[in-house]
Design a protein around this motif. Structure first.
Motif, short mmCIF file in Angstrom:
data_model
loop_
_atom_site.label_atom_id
_atom_site.label_comp_id
_atom_site.label_asym_id
_atom_site.label_seq_id
_atom_site.Cartn_x
_atom_site.Cartn_y
_atom_site.Cartn_z
N GLN A 257 49.89 4.33 -0.12
CA GLN A 257 51.21 4.95 -0.06
C GLN A 257 51.62 5.27 1.37
O GLN A 257 52.77 5.05 1.77
CB GLN A 257 51.20 6.26 -0.88
CG GLN A 257 51.03 6.09 -2.36
CD GLN A 257 52.34 5.79 -3.05
OE1 GLN A 257 52.95 4.76 -2.80
NE2 GLN A 257 52.76 6.65 -3.93
N ALA A 342 51.86 11.51 -2.55
CA ALA A 342 52.55 10.44 -3.27
C ALA A 342 54.01 10.79 -3.52
O ALA A 342 54.90 9.94 -3.39
CB ALA A 342 51.84 10.16 -4.58
N GLY A 378 52.11 5.61 -7.20
CA GLY A 378 52.26 7.05 -7.35
C GLY A 378 52.09 7.55 -8.77
O GLY A 378 52.21 8.75 -9.02
#
Length: 407
Positions: A257, A342, A378
């Motif tokens: 991420q 996230a 996520g």
């Protein structure tokens, strides 16, 4: 492999055992052009291209946590997170596979010496994938367990030599039956099940095992691993044999991420400034307050995500160097902040998609791929922000019972 800096050993008084190893991270940075070259092929094939896997292997980037005694880097978590993030600047799917193969290979290094020799003795370059969820059958037999089942979402399984797969042990009622079993790739097949909107190239298909015998020395109870009471005999001299199991397993999932955020911001700063703002007087977006505020908001979220990652890796790496397990509050905070990282990245990328305009969602626009990858990444169960917040809040306020045993 040679290293410039020596690792911090348990018991060290070094003030920061979480310093990133820049020369290792630079190996990933150097591969970004190659990773981008094969990213589309990886998505189409639903697994990272062989050329990319070979290049990553040649640089030792699947051996970030592997002990030096098996030829690995034996690096700290901060270095691994930064390395994964750099891979993600090239492609999110590749970074996800690199993250999972590294962390599951680390799981393998925490097993008994006999099990480690089974995995790394014959093949020092061995890679492990893994899934915690127990399969359908683990029957106690003499000397071990007879295991069968299906393990979906086994990211990177196409490139793995072993699997660290969840099983349920025969234990007294009331005890946690979960364990991880080391199972060689010769014992499993891969069922193609990973057909999704993002992270398409991560190869997160389903491992299928039928009646495979797992000897006791290749099994570790989950409850012992959670408390960093690993079976390896090297805890006194190897920092990574003391790392906090669940915090590492969770935090590693947001390494990709962070790299997706870096790539999205890089692309925005490269392409947006001189773009005309349709239906306005602005000939260049760099002069538009709307776009200035959007970029600032996204960059701030990304910076906060990076800071939370650095705090978490510092907590984990320094505790491991002291041979300690972080306390429950700290572990709960790391679980919470994993989800927050996230969340910050997803929110920031959403802002950049709007700031860059509707064209960001075109199939040919790499921002579209970044957005889809971040949305999928996520949503891993260990990353869910609401669960992390509840875990942390219960610990902070002293709730009568825990939400989960996985902290």
């Amino acid at each position: 492999m040679t290293q410039t800096l020596e690792p911090t050993s348990p018991g060290s008084t070094d003030v920061d055992a979480s310093r990133p190893k820049r020369e290792v991270i630079a190996k990933a940075t150097a591969l970004v052009p190659l990773i981008r070259q094969y990213a589309e092929q990886g998505s189409a094939d639903r697994r990272v291209a062989p050329e990319v896997i070979a290049a990553l292997e040649a640089e030792g980037l699947f051996k970030l946590f592997v002990p030096r005694r098996y030829g690995g880097y034996e690096e700290n978590l901060r270095t691994a997170m930064e390395t994964i993030a750099e891979v993600a600047r090239g492609d999110g799917s590749t970074a996800w596979a690199v993250a999972l193969l590294n962390v599951c290979t680390w799981f393998g290094t925490t097993f008994s010496q006999q099990a480690q020799d089974d995995v790394f003795g014959a093949n020092p370059d061995a890679k492990c994938c893994g899934i915690f969820t127990p399969g359908s059958k683990a029957e106690r037999v003499e000397g071990g367990y007879l295991v069968s089942g299906q393990w979906p979402y086994s990211s990177g399984s196409f490139a793995a030599d072993w699997g660290t797969l969840g099983i349920a042990l025969d234990v007294p009622e009331g005890e946690d039956p979960r364990a991880l079993a080391l199972i060689p790739k010769e014992a499993w097949t891969i069922k193609p099940t990973w057909f999704v909107a993002g992270m398409k190239g991560s190869g997160s298909d389903t491992i299928v095992v039928k009646d495979h015998f797992v000897p006791d020395h290749r099994i570790q109870r989950f409850v012992d691993m959670r408390e960093a009471d690993f079976a390896t005999p090297h805890r006194s001299e190897e920092r990574n044999s003391n790392m906090a199991f669940i915090p590492v397993a969770a935090l590693i999932l947001v390494g990709a991420q962070l790299g997706l955020a870096r790539h999205a911001l890089d692309l925005t700063l490269e392409k947006l400034p001189n773009k005309m703002v349709a239906y306005t007087k602005y000939k260049a977006a760099k002069n538009s307050p709307t776009h200035q505020l959007g970029v600032a908001a996204a960059a701030t979220k990304f910076n906060l995500a990076e800071l939370l990652m650095q705090q978490a890796t510092s907590d984990i790496d320094n505790a491991a160097a002291r041979g300690e397990l972080p306390d429950l509050i700290t572990r709960g905070r790391i679980r919470n902040n994993t989800g927050i990282i996230a969340e910050l990245v997803k929110d920031g990328i959403d802002i950049l998609m709007t700031t860059n305009g509707a064209g960001s969602f075109a199939d040919a626009n790499i921002l579209n791929q970044i957005w889809r990858d971040a949305e999928i990444a996520g949503r891993h169960a260990y990353v869910t922000p609401e669960v992390g917040k509840e875990v942390y809040g219960r610990l902070l306020i002293g709730a009568d019972d825990a939400l989960t045993m996985d902290v």
